[in-house]
Design a protein around this motif. Structure first.
Motif, PDB file in Angstrom:
ATOM      1  N   HIS A   1       0.823  -1.199   0.000  1.00  0.00           N
ATOM      2  CA  HIS A   1       0.000   0.000   0.000  1.00  0.00           C
ATOM      3  C   HIS A   1       0.856   1.247   0.000  1.00  0.00           C
ATOM      4  CE1 HIS A   1      -3.924  -1.540  -0.022  1.00  0.00           C
ATOM      5  NE2 HIS A   1      -3.863  -2.130   1.157  1.00  0.00           N
TER       6      HIS A   1
ATOM      7  N   SER B   1       1.262   4.033  -2.959  1.00  0.00           N
ATOM      8  CA  SER B   1       0.858   5.414  -2.702  1.00  0.00           C
ATOM      9  C   SER B   1       2.028   6.368  -2.874  1.00  0.00           C
ATOM     10  CB  SER B   1       0.264   5.537  -1.304  1.00  0.00           C
ATOM     11  OG  SER B   1       1.218   5.166  -0.351  1.00  0.00           O
ATOM     12  N   VAL B   2       3.230   5.923  -2.524  1.00  0.00           N
ATOM     13  CA  VAL B   2       4.415   6.755  -2.762  1.00  0.00           C
ATOM     14  C   VAL B   2       4.637   6.941  -4.251  1.00  0.00           C
ATOM     15  CG1 VAL B   2       6.927   6.787  -2.563  1.00  0.00           C
ATOM     16  CG2 VAL B   2       5.557   6.282  -0.577  1.00  0.00           C
TER      17      VAL B   2
ATOM     18  N   GLU C   1       2.317   6.892  -6.456  1.00  0.00           N
ATOM     19  CA  GLU C   1       1.257   7.799  -6.896  1.00  0.00           C
ATOM     20  C   GLU C   1       1.655   9.254  -6.647  1.00  0.00           C
ATOM     21  OE1 GLU C   1      -3.571   8.089  -6.172  1.00  0.00           O
ATOM     22  OE2 GLU C   1      -2.313   6.801  -4.937  1.00  0.00           O
ATOM     23  N   TYR C   2       2.238   9.507  -5.491  1.00  0.00           N
ATOM     24  CA  TYR C   2       2.675  10.864  -5.148  1.00  0.00           C
ATOM     25  C   TYR C   2       3.808  11.321  -6.074  1.00  0.00           C
ATOM     26  CZ  TYR C   2       4.388  14.676  -2.231  1.00  0.00           C
ATOM     27  OH  TYR C   2       4.791  15.897  -1.760  1.00  0.00           O
TER      28      TYR C   2
ATOM     29  N   LEU D   1       2.396  12.137  -9.467  1.00  0.00           N
ATOM     30  CA  LEU D   1       1.708  13.439  -9.430  1.00  0.00           C
ATOM     31  C   LEU D   1       2.714  14.579  -9.535  1.00  0.00           C
ATOM     32  CD1 LEU D   1      -0.862  15.184  -8.848  1.00  0.00           C
ATOM     33  CD2 LEU D   1      -0.217  15.064  -6.463  1.00  0.00           C
ATOM     34  N   GLN D   2       3.820  14.464  -8.797  1.00  0.00           N
ATOM     35  CA  GLN D   2       4.868  15.491  -8.898  1.00  0.00           C
ATOM     36  C   GLN D   2       5.412  15.594 -10.318  1.00  0.00           C
ATOM     37  OE1 GLN D   2       8.036  15.407  -5.973  1.00  0.00           O
ATOM     38  NE2 GLN D   2       6.745  14.185  -4.643  1.00  0.00           N
TER      39      GLN D   2
ATOM     40  N   ILE E   1       6.867  18.079   2.038  1.00  0.00           N
ATOM     41  CA  ILE E   1       5.580  17.427   2.284  1.00  0.00           C
ATOM     42  C   ILE E   1       5.744  15.909   2.249  1.00  0.00           C
ATOM     43  CG2 ILE E   1       3.299  17.020   1.259  1.00  0.00           C
ATOM     44  CD1 ILE E   1       3.195  19.934   0.594  1.00  0.00           C
ATOM     45  N   GLY E   2       6.636  15.423   1.401  1.00  0.00           N
ATOM     46  CA  GLY E   2       6.881  13.991   1.341  1.00  0.00           C
ATOM     47  C   GLY E   2       7.483  13.432   2.612  1.00  0.00           C
TER      48      GLY E   2
ATOM     49  N   LEU F   1       6.814  14.673   5.551  1.00  0.00           N
ATOM     50  CA  LEU F   1       5.919  14.992   6.669  1.00  0.00           C
ATOM     51  C   LEU F   1       5.361  13.698   7.256  1.00  0.00           C
ATOM     52  CD1 LEU F   1       4.369  17.243   8.220  1.00  0.00           C
ATOM     53  CD2 LEU F   1       2.562  16.987   6.556  1.00  0.00           C
TER      54      LEU F   1
ATOM     55  N   LYS G   1       7.061  11.281   8.402  1.00  0.00           N
ATOM     56  CA  LYS G   1       8.087  10.234   8.412  1.00  0.00           C
ATOM     57  C   LYS G   1       9.326  10.706   9.168  1.00  0.00           C
ATOM     58  CE  LYS G   1       6.631   8.500   3.919  1.00  0.00           C
ATOM     59  NZ  LYS G   1       6.935   8.472   2.491  1.00  0.00           N
TER      60      LYS G   1
ATOM     61  N   SER H   1      -9.498  14.522  -7.762  1.00  0.00           N
ATOM     62  CA  SER H   1      -9.266  13.657  -6.600  1.00  0.00           C
ATOM     63  C   SER H   1      -7.803  13.531  -6.254  1.00  0.00           C
ATOM     64  CB  SER H   1      -9.814  12.267  -6.876  1.00  0.00           C
ATOM     65  OG  SER H   1      -9.129  11.696  -7.968  1.00  0.00           O
ATOM     66  N   ALA H   2      -6.915  14.067  -7.124  1.00  0.00           N
ATOM     67  CA  ALA H   2      -5.475  13.918  -6.874  1.00  0.00           C
ATOM     68  C   ALA H   2      -5.008  14.783  -5.725  1.00  0.00           C
ATOM     69  CB  ALA H   2      -4.692  14.268  -8.115  1.00  0.00           C
TER      70      ALA H   2
ATOM     71  N   GLU I   1      -3.424   3.447   3.162  1.00  0.00           N
ATOM     72  CA  GLU I   1      -3.488   3.112   1.738  1.00  0.00           C
ATOM     73  C   GLU I   1      -3.795   4.338   0.887  1.00  0.00           C
ATOM     74  OE1 GLU I   1      -5.524   1.955   4.010  1.00  0.00           O
ATOM     75  OE2 GLU I   1      -7.603   2.402   3.471  1.00  0.00           O
TER      76      GLU I   1
ATOM     77  N   GLY J   1      -0.824   8.436  -0.763  1.00  0.00           N
ATOM     78  CA  GLY J   1      -0.418   9.170  -1.959  1.00  0.00           C
ATOM     79  C   GLY J   1      -1.396  10.277  -2.314  1.00  0.00           C
TER      80      GLY J   1
ATOM     81  N   ARG K   1      -1.187  13.069   0.312  1.00  0.00           N
ATOM     82  CA  ARG K   1       0.000  13.912   0.138  1.00  0.00           C
ATOM     83  C   ARG K   1      -0.120  14.787  -1.109  1.00  0.00           C
ATOM     84  NH1 ARG K   1       4.036  12.887   3.720  1.00  0.00           N
ATOM     85  NH2 ARG K   1       4.028  10.821   4.641  1.00  0.00           N
TER      86      ARG K   1
ATOM     87  N   THR L   1      -2.919  15.968  -2.485  1.00  0.00           N
ATOM     88  CA  THR L   1      -3.847  17.056  -2.166  1.00  0.00           C
ATOM     89  C   THR L   1      -3.200  18.073  -1.247  1.00  0.00           C
ATOM     90  OG1 THR L   1      -5.585  15.400  -2.299  1.00  0.00           O
ATOM     91  CG2 THR L   1      -6.184  17.519  -1.382  1.00  0.00           C
TER      92      THR L   1
END
Lengths: 165, 82
Positions: free
Chosen positions: A48, A52-53, A55-56, A59-60, A108-109, A111, A113, A164-165, B44, B47, B50, B52
């Protein structure tokens, strides 16, 4: 049969002490004895966070690509219609804006951690930009500031394309 | 630049940065709090949360940058300097 497989998948079933380890469990009551395999795939906890990482990061990358495209259009417009020096100032400001956005995304990445708050280190970028532009006579202040804010149209476009991003 | 203009510019620069950073500071704090809570509840969706947060931070922090730019222009490229 389904109960056995669910128990095996969930980890609640513990084999007997006398049963040989390493030998697959064989169900005795079925006519065709099949090896019991877990029917439910167990989820790996790291999957997961890794997705998600990713995905982030994607997006960048999309935001940076959009910013480069917007910068190229604005730069060509400035070269054609305004001035060569103004275009250089705009490009300098645009790359400062990308650097600012990169630092913001990095903070932000991290944050939650590595740090509990978002750092303000990225605010030094516009300060340095204004100082450099005011010290060098070839550069102009207004195009540099407009170039610095060119990351905002790409953010708005990204936000409109994927709410939704 | 005479002394009154210099003093007024310095005071205005301080006010621009100081007052301009109050609202975005409060907003960023609450946004970061909500994001960290959301990540803790739903790892989950980390991503998306972060992403948003990045977009909202970029929009919020631009307000601080506006004040910062006004202050820097007043200090280093003052249009009222005679």
């Amino acid at each position: 049969m389904e109960h056995w497989s669910l128990l095996l998948a969930s980890g609640l079933y513990t084999p007997e002490k006398n049963s040989p380890t390493g030998v697959p469990f064989v169900c005795p009551n079925t006519e065709t004895s099949k090896e019991l395999k877990p029917s439910i795939e167990t989820e790996i906890p790291g999957n997961h966070s890794r997705s998600s990482v990713n995905e982030y990061v994607s997006l960048q990358q999309r935001i940076f690509k959009l910013t480069f495209v917007v910068t190229a259009f604005a730069g060509m417009f400035t070269i054609i219609f305004v001035d060569y020096h103004a275009a250089i100032s705009l490009f300098l400001g645009a790359f400062s804006g990308i650097l600012y956005l990169r630092l913001l995304a990095k903070s932000i990445g991290s944050l939650g951690k590595n740090s509990t708050s978002v750092s303000k280190f990225q605010l030094l970028v516009p300060v340095v930009l204004v100082l450099v532009v005011t010290k060098l006579p070839e550069l102009q202040l207004i195009p540099a500031l407009v170039g610095f804010l060119l990351y905002k149209p790409s953010l708005i476009i990204q936000f409109l394309l994927e709410p939704s991003a | 630049m005479d002394s009154i203009t210099t003093a007024a510019s310095v005071v205005a620069a301080g006010l621009a940065v100081g007052l301009g950073a109050i609202g975005p500071g409060i907003g960023q704090g609450s946004a970061a709090q909500g994001a960290v809570e959301g990540i803790a509840r739903q790892p989950e969706a980390e991503g998306k949360i972060r992403g948003t947060l990045l977009l909202s931070f970029a929009f919020m922090e631009s307000l601080t940058i506006y004040g910062l730019v006004v202050a820097l222009v007043l200090l280093f490229a003052n249009p009222f300097a005679g």
